[in-house]
Design a protein around this motif. Sequence first.
Motif, PDB file in Angstrom:
ATOM      1  N   GLU A 222       0.793  -1.227   0.000  1.00 16.16           N
ATOM      2  CA  GLU A 222       0.000   0.000   0.000  1.00 16.16           C
ATOM      3  C   GLU A 222       0.830   1.285   0.000  1.00 16.16           C
ATOM      4  O   GLU A 222       0.290   2.354  -0.244  1.00 16.16           O
ATOM      5  CB  GLU A 222      -0.940   0.001   1.209  1.00 16.16           C
ATOM      6  N   ARG A 223       2.127   1.198   0.264  1.00 18.73           N
ATOM      7  CA  ARG A 223       2.936   2.412   0.358  1.00 18.73           C
ATOM      8  C   ARG A 223       3.266   2.950  -1.032  1.00 18.73           C
ATOM      9  O   ARG A 223       3.149   2.247  -2.037  1.00 18.73           O
ATOM     10  CB  ARG A 223       4.216   2.153   1.150  1.00 18.73           C
ATOM     11  N   ASN A 224       3.686   4.194  -1.075  1.00 14.68           N
ATOM     12  CA  ASN A 224       4.119   4.834  -2.310  1.00 14.68           C
ATOM     13  C   ASN A 224       5.587   4.433  -2.531  1.00 14.68           C
ATOM     14  O   ASN A 224       6.489   4.981  -1.898  1.00 14.68           O
ATOM     15  CB  ASN A 224       3.980   6.350  -2.179  1.00 14.68           C
TER      16      ASN A 224
ATOM     17  N   ALA B 191      12.796   7.428  -3.017  1.00 18.45           N
ATOM     18  CA  ALA B 191      13.353   8.787  -2.953  1.00 18.45           C
ATOM     19  C   ALA B 191      13.895   9.100  -1.561  1.00 18.45           C
ATOM     20  O   ALA B 191      14.984   9.680  -1.431  1.00 18.45           O
ATOM     21  CB  ALA B 191      12.278   9.806  -3.344  1.00 18.45           C
ATOM     22  N   ALA B 192      13.158   8.718  -0.527  1.00 17.57           N
ATOM     23  CA  ALA B 192      13.600   8.976   0.842  1.00 17.57           C
ATOM     24  C   ALA B 192      14.876   8.198   1.152  1.00 17.57           C
ATOM     25  O   ALA B 192      15.805   8.730   1.785  1.00 17.57           O
ATOM     26  CB  ALA B 192      12.496   8.613   1.835  1.00 17.57           C
TER      27      ALA B 192
ATOM     28  N   ALA C  32       7.597   7.639   5.084  1.00 25.65           N
ATOM     29  CA  ALA C  32       7.287   7.069   3.769  1.00 25.65           C
ATOM     30  C   ALA C  32       7.033   5.562   3.854  1.00 25.65           C
ATOM     31  O   ALA C  32       6.763   4.919   2.852  1.00 25.65           O
ATOM     32  CB  ALA C  32       8.440   7.348   2.798  1.00 25.65           C
ATOM     33  N   ASN C  33       7.124   5.014   5.069  1.00 25.03           N
ATOM     34  CA  ASN C  33       6.920   3.587   5.340  1.00 25.03           C
ATOM     35  C   ASN C  33       8.082   2.702   4.890  1.00 25.03           C
ATOM     36  O   ASN C  33       7.890   1.532   4.562  1.00 25.03           O
ATOM     37  CB  ASN C  33       5.603   3.070   4.754  1.00 25.03           C
ATOM     38  N   ALA C  34       9.295   3.250   4.881  1.00 30.15           N
ATOM     39  CA  ALA C  34      10.477   2.412   4.678  1.00 30.15           C
ATOM     40  C   ALA C  34      10.652   1.550   5.929  1.00 30.15           C
ATOM     41  O   ALA C  34      10.356   1.994   7.040  1.00 30.15           O
ATOM     42  CB  ALA C  34      11.718   3.282   4.460  1.00 30.15           C
TER      43      ALA C  34
END
Length: 96
Positions: free
Chosen positions: A31-33, A39-40, A64-66
């Motif tokens: 579901e994350r981008n 990028a992060a 960012a959900n990393a």
Amino acid sequence: QSGPKQAIPILAMDPVGQRRQVERLKRVRRERNEGGVRAALAALGTAADTSANLMPLMVDAVKANATLGEITDALRAAWGEHLAFGGARKPARGKG
């Protein structure tokens, strides 16, 4: 001199809890981008080669959900890895 040896408790993972956590991780990744995560992590890896404050970039990666593994992989790529008895592994890129 040390006293009597104490048993060190070993954490046993509950199989149901483990499956629940694996499914949660899969859902977050689905579901994350992914572009935002990449990028992060790229910004973090690039800054790791400088004297920049990395904390704001790590916070951005978390937002960012990393995953923790992805964040540490980005830092390991820049800095390498300390090995307790064998020195250090060179970074995959950057300084070394």
